[in-house]
Design an enzyme around this catalytic site. Structure first.
Site, PDB file in Angstrom:
ATOM      1  N   ASP A 269       0.837  -1.191   0.000  1.00  0.00           N
ATOM      2  CA  ASP A 269       0.000   0.000   0.000  1.00  0.00           C
ATOM      3  C   ASP A 269       0.882   1.256   0.000  1.00  0.00           C
ATOM      4  OD1 ASP A 269      -2.670   1.304   0.408  1.00  0.00           O
ATOM      5  OD2 ASP A 269      -1.715   1.971   2.261  1.00  0.00           O
ATOM      6  N   GLU A 299       1.565  -0.468  -5.107  1.00  0.00           N
ATOM      7  CA  GLU A 299       0.517   0.504  -5.420  1.00  0.00           C
ATOM      8  C   GLU A 299       1.148   1.883  -5.595  1.00  0.00           C
ATOM      9  OE1 GLU A 299      -3.187   3.040  -3.795  1.00  0.00           O
ATOM     10  OE2 GLU A 299      -1.543   2.369  -2.521  1.00  0.00           O
TER      11      GLU A 299
END
Length: 538
Positions: A269, A299
């Protein structure tokens, strides 16, 4: 008249040359690597933002796994199941990486998703079915500290984080993490102000700013996104990954959770917000100590494909990245009136680096009201998923919210996307989307492509229209002369007969997709048409 006939003849000659080239491309397929390529894989993001906080999601996933396996899904990306500061939150407000719903912390034992025991039950079911599990790892920050601490800091310009807008001052920031509910179990590390690079709240002055913490050799990480000057700080208490104690604890966690749950991979993330050098070291450590085939999705959220290339180079191309530029194209085209589809892959990661692209149509962050809201119009979703699932290149990821529908309110009806055809598309990917690919991107509003199949699987023909009904004449292969092809999506009841030259005229409805496969292959294989969309009945 002579001029007209001359032009007409030249046009026919060009058409014959183009067709001859396409026929040539379909020859000697058994000499190409794709002829013996392994079966396609498919990722399902197994949650959406509004999953109810009933603490039953691990049980829900466990019950749904056999059906997902049947429609061609063999990897699931699960939410961050570590304890957040809000027991009913989605876990991005990360508090304790080592609490998987096992300790009484932050007002609950379970996370929003369930208990550690239920998580392990779901993992065992996944392993039994041969489904890999990708963990959503939140390594950029921590939230929900037990107490604030005094330290020196300087406020920075939120639009230019390298620009200081205050003198050094003492602030009171929430950086004290003792994890009293867990104690010393799994890790003895306690976090304090020196382990962080920034916060956004001074409890002493009751003021919200982005504060860079001062100290010996402390600064924003240099190897992050250059947006806003330096995009190290995102939210909460920002971890300093160059600190040796932080580094050691995160590496310990990476191997611990991978081994404990037998994970097949992780999603990193907020990858643009923390050190790429640390990311590279982290995944190398986990691959060396726990899983040599560890799959990592970074990401790195940007619509600039060159920036994604730079990120991949910084981590030595050891991760795959989300094809945000492709999603942005889907979104823009879906809200335009009959836009030209022929350049839909221009400037995308799947075109420039297909082996490193995660292709997708939606996820929890792009839902309406979320931070990276990038909606694809419902009328365009079937087209988008056909382009993601049935073509060569990339690692497609299907969204739970499209498979089942979004439940922003418990009273809202759940309406699956794509007219409920998404499970048919995923099965078509698993069974037929193989071999070399020939594109027919020769009309602005009607495009098509053929997959010629390989030694183990037949191929398919796909036609897409973002305007009125149309047809696409495409070469399938002379070996299919007089064979019947059927639309597996069921929009066309009439069969297409392949002519003596190996061509078929494949129709498509207005603003729709048709996926054509040899009827004999569909009859032999069968397709699962019944799919339980009542996910919350589990």
């Amino acid at each position: 008249m002579v001029s007209f006939l001359s032009c007409f003849g030249g046009s026919r000659q060009r058409e014959r040359r183009i067709l001859a080239k396409k026929e040539e491309a379909a020859r000697n397929l058994d000499q190409l690597p794709s002829w013996t390529a392994p079966d396609n894989t498919l990722i399902l993001q197994a949650f959406e933002w509004h999953v109810p906080a009933d603490h039953r999601h691990w049980l829900r996933l466990k019950s749904a796994l056999p059906e997902w396996k049947a429609i061609g899904i063999d990897q699931i990306w699960v939410p961050p199941g570590c304890k957040g500061m809000d027991p009913n939150g989605n876990g991005y407000d990360i508090y304790d990486l080592f609490d998987l719903g096992e300790f009484d912390q932050k007002g609950a034992i379970s996370t929003k998703w369930g208990s550690r025991m239920e998580l392990e039950e779901m993992m065992r079911q996944a392993h039994t079915l041969g489904i890999g599990v990708i963990w959503d790892a939140v390594l950029n920050h921590k939230a929900g500290a037990e107490y604030p601490e005094y330290f020196d800091a300087v406020a920075v310009d939120p639009k230019q984080r390298n620009k200081e807008i205050s003198k050094p001052l003492e602030i009171h920031g929430w950086t004290g993490f003792d994890f009293p509910g867990r104690g010393e179990m799994y890790s003895s590390m306690k976090y304090h102000w020196q382990h962080f690079s920034g916060v956004d709240w001074d409890d002493k002055g009751k003021k919200q700013e982005i504060y860079k913490i001062l100290g010996s050799n402390k600064d924003w990480a240099p190897d992050v996104s250059t947006e806003n000057g330096n995009y190290d700080y995102l939210m909460f208490a920002d971890l300093e990954h160059s600190h040796p104690e932080v580094r050691e604890d995160l590496l310990l966690w990476g191997t611990w959770i991978t081994e404990s749950l037998s994970l097949s991979g992780m999603r990193l993330d907020a990858a643009k917000h923390f050190s790429t050098r640390f990311q590279k070291a982290f995944l190398e450590h986990v691959r060396e100590r726990a899983n040599p085939n560890f799959f990592v999705m970074g990401e790195y959220w940007t619509g600039d494909v060159s920036a994604i290339h730079d990120y991949l180079e910084e981590v030595d191309n050891q991760v795959v990245a989300y094809d945000v530029p492709l999603l942005v194209k889907f979104s823009k085209l879906s809200h335009a009136r009959s836009p030209d589809l022929r350049g839909i892959f221009d400037g995308t990661l799947v075109k420039t680096k297909p082996e490193h692209a995660v292709t997708f149509v939606a996820n929890h962050d792009t839902q309406v009201g979320q931070m990276m809201e990038t909606p694809v119009a419902s009328s365009f979703k079937l087209l988008s998923y056909a382009l993601v699932l049935l073509r060569k290149g990339g690692y497609p990821c299907v969204f739970y919210g499209d498979l089942y529908g979004i439940r922003a309110n418990v009273k809202d009806p759940m309406t699956p996307s794509c007219d409920g055809k998404l499970p048919i598309l995923t099965q078509a990917r698993k069974r037929y989307a193989y071999g070399e690919q020939e594109d027919y991107f020769d009309q602005p509003n009607c495009i098509g492509f053929v997959r010629y199949g390989n030694a183990y699987h037949p191929g398919l023909a796909c036609v897409l229209s973002n305007d009125g009904p149309s047809k696409k004449r495409m070469f399938i292969g002379r070996q299919y002369t007089n064979c019947e092809w059927t639309d597996v999506l069921g929009y066309h009841s009439a069969l297409v007969i392949i002519d003596k030259r190996g061509y078929g005229e494949f129709p498509v409805n207005a603003m729709s997709v048709s996926v054509w496969v040899e009827a004999a292959a569909v009859k032999r294989d069968g397709l699962q048409k019944d799919f339980n969309v009542n996910i919350y009945d589990y």
